[in-house]
Structure formats: structure tokens, C-alpha cells
Design an enzyme around this catalytic site. Structure first.
Site, mmCIF file in Angstrom:
data_model
loop_
_atom_site.group_PDB
_atom_site.id
_atom_site.type_symbol
_atom_site.label_atom_id
_atom_site.label_comp_id
_atom_site.label_asym_id
_atom_site.label_seq_id
_atom_site.Cartn_x
_atom_site.Cartn_y
_atom_site.Cartn_z
ATOM 1 N N ASP A 28 35.678 -17.277 -2.572
ATOM 2 C CA ASP A 28 36.316 -16.347 -2.279
ATOM 3 C C ASP A 28 38.158 -16.621 -3.174
ATOM 4 O O ASP A 28 38.351 -15.761 -3.424
ATOM 5 C CB ASP A 28 36.260 -15.993 -1.023
ATOM 6 N N LYS A 48 27.266 -1.087 4.566
ATOM 7 C CA LYS A 48 27.986 -2.257 5.827
ATOM 8 C C LYS A 48 28.538 -1.499 6.985
ATOM 9 O O LYS A 48 29.273 -0.075 6.527
ATOM 10 C CB LYS A 48 28.610 -2.897 5.304
ATOM 11 N N HIS A 91 34.311 -9.127 -0.951
ATOM 12 C CA HIS A 91 32.475 -8.647 -2.312
ATOM 13 C C HIS A 91 32.521 -7.613 -1.834
ATOM 14 O O HIS A 91 32.640 -6.532 -1.082
ATOM 15 C CB HIS A 91 32.095 -9.513 -0.647
ATOM 16 N N TYR A 138 27.397 -7.175 11.090
ATOM 17 C CA TYR A 138 27.587 -6.536 9.930
ATOM 18 C C TYR A 138 25.916 -6.045 9.171
ATOM 19 O O TYR A 138 25.136 -6.590 10.438
ATOM 20 C CB TYR A 138 27.774 -6.867 8.732
#
Length: 181
Positions: A168, A72, A62, A132
Site C-alpha cells: 500500500d 463493496k 484499492h 466487507y
């Protein structure tokens, strides 16, 4: 914190510098000043957590495009994961290169993911939990992804992929994806 730049410019492995005594240990896991001293974006727009029931679960790959490109800081707080990032910055000397790193509750290691890097991971243990810190808000219209097994990158996942979302699994190969920069 101990910052180690990876072969991908701007991407860092961050180890904690634990101070131990008879009670246990203490370590800083984030410091705006230290991040800025290393040239890293230090803002945090949101914090996310994912939980993975089974080893072999894969999430990714992603990223978000401008104006919602995100950084991130990824840390595994329970179990272990194999975390992978791909440099998708067209003007970067490491464009289309990737690295992988094991993040675990035992090694307490984090991975700093710069903007325009695709990110994904595979759970190496059952019940793996990942935290995250994200530098931009999730913005669905700017979300992108690439297929985790795209031969353009040759990522060697440590285990067979046993669980993956339909979304995904359906990401297209990179050659058909516009990065948007």
C-alpha cells in the site's frame, strides 16, 4: 435500512433501522430487494474481514478493473475506522472526488462502494475490525491501487499513518495509473 446517497453518485451511507425491545435490538443489514430498489448491485461473491491491531493503521487505496470490477459494502464491527472512497469513473460528474465517513461498532453504519471506486480506511481505534461484502471475486490480475497521500485527491486522514503494508505504501500516484475502463 436507511439509504442516504453521498455526493458521489451511486455511493451510499446505509444506516440500520433498529427495532428495540426488552431483549435488545434487531436490524436488517442487507436485503437484496432493498439494494436493487436503490439501483445498487446486490450480488455478493465473497465476504472478507480485516483486523487492525493499532489505531493509525491504513489500508488502501484499492480497486479492481473490469471485467472484475467490484462493489463493496463495508461495516466496522469492532472499534472505529475512517473510510474513504474516490470516484474513478472517467464518465462520472464526480470523477476524482472523494468522501470520507466514520464507520464504527457504535454507529453501526455501512458504506456502499460502487464499481471503479478506490477504497481505503484508517483504523481510529486499536483492535478495529471491518467486514466487507464484495460483489466480485478477488482477482489479482485486475487489482489496482493509488497512493493514499496522492496530492491529486487531498485526502485528510484523521491521524498520522503509523502502520501500512509495503504494497500500500508503494502504490503510485493516480496520474501514472491506468484505471482500465
Amino acid at each position: 435500512m436507511i439509504f442516504t446517497e453521498t455526493k458521489l453518485k451511486g455511493a451510499f451511507i446505509i444506516d440500520v433501522d433498529i427495532r428495540e425491545d426488552h431483549r435488545g435490538g434487531f436490524a436488517r443489514t442487507f436485503c437484496m430487494k432493498e439494494f436493487e430498489e436503490h439501483g445498487l448491485k446486490s450480488s455478493v461473491a465473497q465476504c472478507n474481514m480485516s483486523f487492525n491491531h493499532k489505531a493509525g493503521t491504513l489500508r488502501g487505496m484499492h480497486y479492481q478493473i473490469p471485467p472484475a470490477a467490484e462493489t463493496k459494502l463495508v461495516r466496522c464491527t469492532k472499534g472505529a475506522i475512517y473510510d474513504v472512497i474516490i470516484d474513478l469513473r472517467p464518465d462520472s460528474p464526480t470523477y476524482m472526488q472523494h468522501i470520507g465517513a466514520e464507520l464504527s461498532a457504535d454507529n453501526r453504519r455501512a458504506l456502499y462502494v460502487p464499481e471503479l471506486f478506490a477504497h481505503g480506511y484508517q483504523a481510529l481505534t486499536d483492535d478495529a475490525e471491518v467486514i466487507y461484502q464484495v460483489g466480485e471475486f478477488y482477482t489479482p490480475g485486475y487489482e489496482r491501487g493509488i497512493h493514499y497521500a496522492d496530492p491529486a485527491f487531498g485526502i485528510e486522514w484523521p491521524m498520522e499513518v503509523t502502520v501500512i503494508s509495503e504494497k500500500d505504501a508503494a502504490w503510485a500516484p493516480f496520474e501514472s495509473v491506468a484505471v482500465g475502463v
